[in-house]
Design a protein around this motif. Structure first.
Motif, PDB file in Angstrom:
ATOM      1  N   ILE A 136       0.862  -1.176   0.000  1.00 18.26           N
ATOM      2  CA  ILE A 136       0.000   0.000   0.000  1.00 18.26           C
ATOM      3  C   ILE A 136       0.901   1.229   0.000  1.00 18.26           C
ATOM      4  N   LEU A 137       0.644   2.149  -0.916  1.00 14.27           N
ATOM      5  CA  LEU A 137       1.452   3.345  -1.062  1.00 14.27           C
ATOM      6  C   LEU A 137       0.615   4.586  -0.766  1.00 14.27           C
ATOM      7  N   ASN A 138       1.235   5.609  -0.197  1.00 12.30           N
ATOM      8  CA  ASN A 138       0.583   6.914  -0.119  1.00 12.30           C
ATOM      9  C   ASN A 138       1.537   7.980  -0.652  1.00 12.30           C
ATOM     10  N   ARG A 139       1.133   9.258  -0.550  1.00 14.06           N
ATOM     11  CA  ARG A 139       1.914  10.362  -1.109  1.00 14.06           C
ATOM     12  C   ARG A 139       2.221  10.091  -2.581  1.00 14.06           C
ATOM     13  N   ILE A 140       1.154   9.944  -3.341  1.00 15.80           N
ATOM     14  CA  ILE A 140       1.260   9.532  -4.734  1.00 15.80           C
ATOM     15  C   ILE A 140       1.641  10.710  -5.625  1.00 15.80           C
ATOM     16  N   GLN A 141       2.588  10.462  -6.508  1.00  8.72           N
ATOM     17  CA  GLN A 141       3.004  11.461  -7.490  1.00  8.72           C
ATOM     18  C   GLN A 141       2.201  11.282  -8.784  1.00  8.72           C
ATOM     19  N   PRO A 142       2.039  12.345  -9.580  1.00 12.76           N
ATOM     20  CA  PRO A 142       1.284  12.211 -10.834  1.00 12.76           C
ATOM     21  C   PRO A 142       1.814  11.084 -11.724  1.00 12.76           C
ATOM     22  N   ARG A 143       3.133  10.986 -11.812  1.00 15.10           N
ATOM     23  CA  ARG A 143       3.754   9.872 -12.543  1.00 15.10           C
ATOM     24  C   ARG A 143       4.677   9.159 -11.568  1.00 15.10           C
ATOM     25  N   ASP A 144       4.103   8.256 -10.816  1.00 16.08           N
ATOM     26  CA  ASP A 144       4.803   7.684  -9.673  1.00 16.08           C
ATOM     27  C   ASP A 144       5.698   6.525 -10.099  1.00 16.08           C
ATOM     28  N   PRO A 145       7.027   6.655  -9.929  1.00 13.10           N
ATOM     29  CA  PRO A 145       7.935   5.592 -10.367  1.00 13.10           C
ATOM     30  C   PRO A 145       7.771   4.300  -9.568  1.00 13.10           C
ATOM     31  N   ARG A 146       7.257   4.404  -8.326  1.00 17.34           N
ATOM     32  CA  ARG A 146       7.036   3.192  -7.525  1.00 17.34           C
ATOM     33  C   ARG A 146       5.979   2.299  -8.169  1.00 17.34           C
ATOM     34  N   ILE A 147       4.932   2.922  -8.691  1.00 18.80           N
ATOM     35  CA  ILE A 147       3.868   2.154  -9.333  1.00 18.80           C
ATOM     36  C   ILE A 147       4.375   1.526 -10.623  1.00 18.80           C
ATOM     37  N   ASP A 148       5.150   2.267 -11.393  1.00 20.07           N
ATOM     38  CA  ASP A 148       5.740   1.705 -12.618  1.00 20.07           C
ATOM     39  C   ASP A 148       6.594   0.490 -12.287  1.00 20.07           C
ATOM     40  N   TYR A 149       7.366   0.585 -11.204  1.00 21.60           N
ATOM     41  CA  TYR A 149       8.232  -0.521 -10.797  1.00 21.60           C
ATOM     42  C   TYR A 149       7.404  -1.761 -10.434  1.00 21.60           C
ATOM     43  N   LEU A 150       6.336  -1.555  -9.679  1.00 22.52           N
ATOM     44  CA  LEU A 150       5.489  -2.675  -9.266  1.00 22.52           C
ATOM     45  C   LEU A 150       4.760  -3.292 -10.453  1.00 22.52           C
ATOM     46  N   LEU A 151       4.245  -2.456 -11.344  1.00 26.97           N
ATOM     47  CA  LEU A 151       3.534  -2.971 -12.511  1.00 26.97           C
ATOM     48  C   LEU A 151       4.456  -3.802 -13.402  1.00 26.97           C
ATOM     49  N   ALA A 152       5.704  -3.343 -13.548  1.00 22.83           N
ATOM     50  CA  ALA A 152       6.652  -4.064 -14.402  1.00 22.83           C
ATOM     51  C   ALA A 152       6.956  -5.450 -13.854  1.00 22.83           C
ATOM     52  N   ARG A 153       6.760  -5.641 -12.536  1.00 21.23           N
ATOM     53  CA  ARG A 153       7.066  -6.929 -11.903  1.00 21.23           C
ATOM     54  C   ARG A 153       5.815  -7.662 -11.446  1.00 21.23           C
ATOM     55  N   ASN A 154       4.657  -7.153 -11.849  1.00 23.92           N
ATOM     56  CA  ASN A 154       3.375  -7.798 -11.561  1.00 23.92           C
ATOM     57  C   ASN A 154       3.154  -7.988 -10.050  1.00 23.92           C
ATOM     58  N   ILE A 155       3.526  -6.969  -9.257  1.00 20.30           N
ATOM     59  CA  ILE A 155       3.332  -7.005  -7.811  1.00 20.30           C
ATOM     60  C   ILE A 155       2.053  -6.239  -7.471  1.00 20.30           C
ATOM     61  N   PRO A 156       1.104  -6.856  -6.778  1.00 21.37           N
ATOM     62  CA  PRO A 156      -0.145  -6.158  -6.434  1.00 21.37           C
ATOM     63  C   PRO A 156       0.118  -4.947  -5.534  1.00 21.37           C
ATOM     64  N   PHE A 157      -0.718  -3.923  -5.700  1.00 26.71           N
ATOM     65  CA  PHE A 157      -0.583  -2.714  -4.891  1.00 26.71           C
ATOM     66  C   PHE A 157      -1.943  -2.043  -4.781  1.00 26.71           C
ATOM     67  N   ALA A 158      -2.038  -1.111  -3.832  1.00 23.15           N
ATOM     68  CA  ALA A 158      -3.178  -0.208  -3.722  1.00 23.15           C
ATOM     69  C   ALA A 158      -2.625   1.136  -3.279  1.00 23.15           C
ATOM     70  N   THR A 159      -3.251   2.228  -3.705  1.00 22.52           N
ATOM     71  CA  THR A 159      -2.694   3.551  -3.422  1.00 22.52           C
ATOM     72  C   THR A 159      -3.687   4.417  -2.661  1.00 22.52           C
ATOM     73  N   HIS A 160      -3.146   5.160  -1.690  1.00 22.00           N
ATOM     74  CA  HIS A 160      -3.916   6.194  -1.007  1.00 22.00           C
ATOM     75  C   HIS A 160      -3.631   7.493  -1.744  1.00 22.00           C
ATOM     76  N   GLY A 161      -4.482   7.800  -2.696  1.00 19.12           N
ATOM     77  CA  GLY A 161      -4.244   8.874  -3.638  1.00 19.12           C
ATOM     78  C   GLY A 161      -4.245   8.316  -5.050  1.00 19.12           C
ATOM     79  N   ARG A 162      -4.161   9.210  -6.038  1.00 17.90           N
ATOM     80  CA  ARG A 162      -4.245   8.788  -7.433  1.00 17.90           C
ATOM     81  C   ARG A 162      -3.134   9.417  -8.262  1.00 17.90           C
ATOM     82  N   ARG A 163      -2.577   8.617  -9.160  1.00 11.19           N
ATOM     83  CA  ARG A 163      -1.659   9.167 -10.151  1.00 11.19           C
ATOM     84  C   ARG A 163      -2.468   9.600 -11.379  1.00 11.19           C
ATOM     85  N   GLU A 164      -1.782  10.096 -12.409  1.00  8.97           N
ATOM     86  CA  GLU A 164      -2.481  10.565 -13.608  1.00  8.97           C
ATOM     87  C   GLU A 164      -3.212   9.425 -14.308  1.00  8.97           C
TER      88      GLU A 164
END
Length: 343
Positions: A136-164
């Motif tokens: 679970i991530l918070n303090r989300i950036q519009p283009r969040d590199p953490r989410i890109d990293y997780l998506l590239a490795r197929n790791i589930p996530f949920a965010t408190h906040g929204r990216r673009e």
């Protein structure tokens, strides 16, 4: 249940295992394991009985063995920055997520990162060590590199906040666009025309959302809104107070302040009152808060509650859904703010 010690071998008293629970409950090891994992085909009464037995014996699963058997650790990690507002957000969010996970098979760990650290680093450590099934991530950036990293490795996530690009992300967010708009409109209804905005850090998505709401209110009401320079809502109190004090001296026509956090609202109050202005008379302050406090501090502050308990509960469910039902649509929720009325 109060089992007599004689029912346990010395090794079991030191470290009870699934076999211990199976022997004492009269069930098979697979059934016990599935009961602890909240499997849908196990009766609720059986789950309650097995969990009560596990609690009494102090059973703790072997995470390494669990991953070998199931491919999962049944651990989720909440990744939090150490520089955030602990009183108002972090502690509340941890409590909410942990409470939501309590009746499930999942356990919570908290992974911190520091202001001088690359925010992707803790994500890399979690992935490399396979220490959690999702994050679970918070303090989300519009283009969040953490989410890109997780998506590239197929790791589930949920965010408190929204990216673009969040259409397929599991998230819970406070509608900061609505907060910026409604907050300014509330000040305008009190006759305030020159409003100072104490915004979040500009790198954060919710800062962009909030300022868009402020712009909408300015167009609709004709107010003049200025964003505070030299400080944002995450800065140390002395820095925020000093920046607001300078602004009030430079722009004495300022008659309203909209704050993105509880601490910023307190700092604004200090600056306003130190300058001889009267809160609720010559100037008004509006702010959002996660823990009821501001109205006890100064009754005149206009308050917009943010429900972090609802956020944490939803994020826990959304992440479990992403882990266990990866084919299902992502769970998403947007919390619309409203002003706390006088009571």
């Amino acid at each position: 249940m109060n089992l007599p010690k004689a029912t346990l071998t010395p090794a079991e008293r030191e470290r009870p295992t699934l076999k211990t629970l199976a022997r004492l409950s009269g069930l098979s090891v697979p059934t016990v394991s599935r009961a602890l994992s909240d499997a849908p085909d196990i009766k609720p009464a059986t789950k309650i009985r097995i969990r009560a037995l596990a609690d009494e014996l102090g059973y703790r699963p072997n995470r390494a063995g669990l991953r070998l058997r199931t491919g999962k650790t049944h651990v989720v990690s909440l990744v939090l920055g150490t520089d955030h507002d602990l009183m108002n957000h972090t502690a509340r969010l941890i409590n909410a997520v942990a409470s939501a996970l309590r009746p499930t098979a999942y356990h919570l760990t908290v992974t911190p990162y520091f202001p001088d650290e690359d925010p992707v680093d803790p994500i890399r450590r979690i992935v490399a060590s396979e220490s959690a099934d999702g994050v679970i991530l918070n303090r989300i950036q519009p283009r969040d590199p953490r989410i890109d990293y997780l998506l590239a490795r197929n790791i589930p996530f949920a965010t408190h906040g929204r990216r673009e690009a969040c259409s397929t992300d599991p998230y819970f967010d406070f509608d900061n666009t609505a907060f910026g708009r409604i907050g300014c409109e509330s000040l305008a209804r009190r006759g305030r025309q020159n409003i100072l905005i104490v915004a979040p850090p500009p790198t954060q998505s919710y800062s962009l959302h909030m300022l868009e709401g402020v712009r909408q209110a300015a167009r609709a009401t004709g107010i003049v809104a200025e964003v505070l320079q030299d400080a944002d809502s995450d800065c140390p109190s002395h820095q925020i107070t000093a920046a607001i004090t300078r602004h009030l001296h430079q722009y004495p026509q300022t008659d309203g302040v909209l704050c993105a956090s509880t601490s910023a609202a307190i700092d604004a109050t200090v600056a306003v009152e130190s300058g001889g202005l009267v809160l609720g008379d010559t100037v008004d302050i509006a702010a959002k808060e996660a823990i009821p406090f501001l109205r006890a501090f100064r009754r005149a502050i206009l308050v917009f509650p943010e429900d972090l308990m609802a956020a944490g509960h939803f994020l826990a469910r959304a992440l479990i859904n992403a882990i266990d039902a990866s084919g299902e649509p992502a769970m998403q929720a947007l919390d619309t703010p409203s002003q706390l009325e006088d009571i």
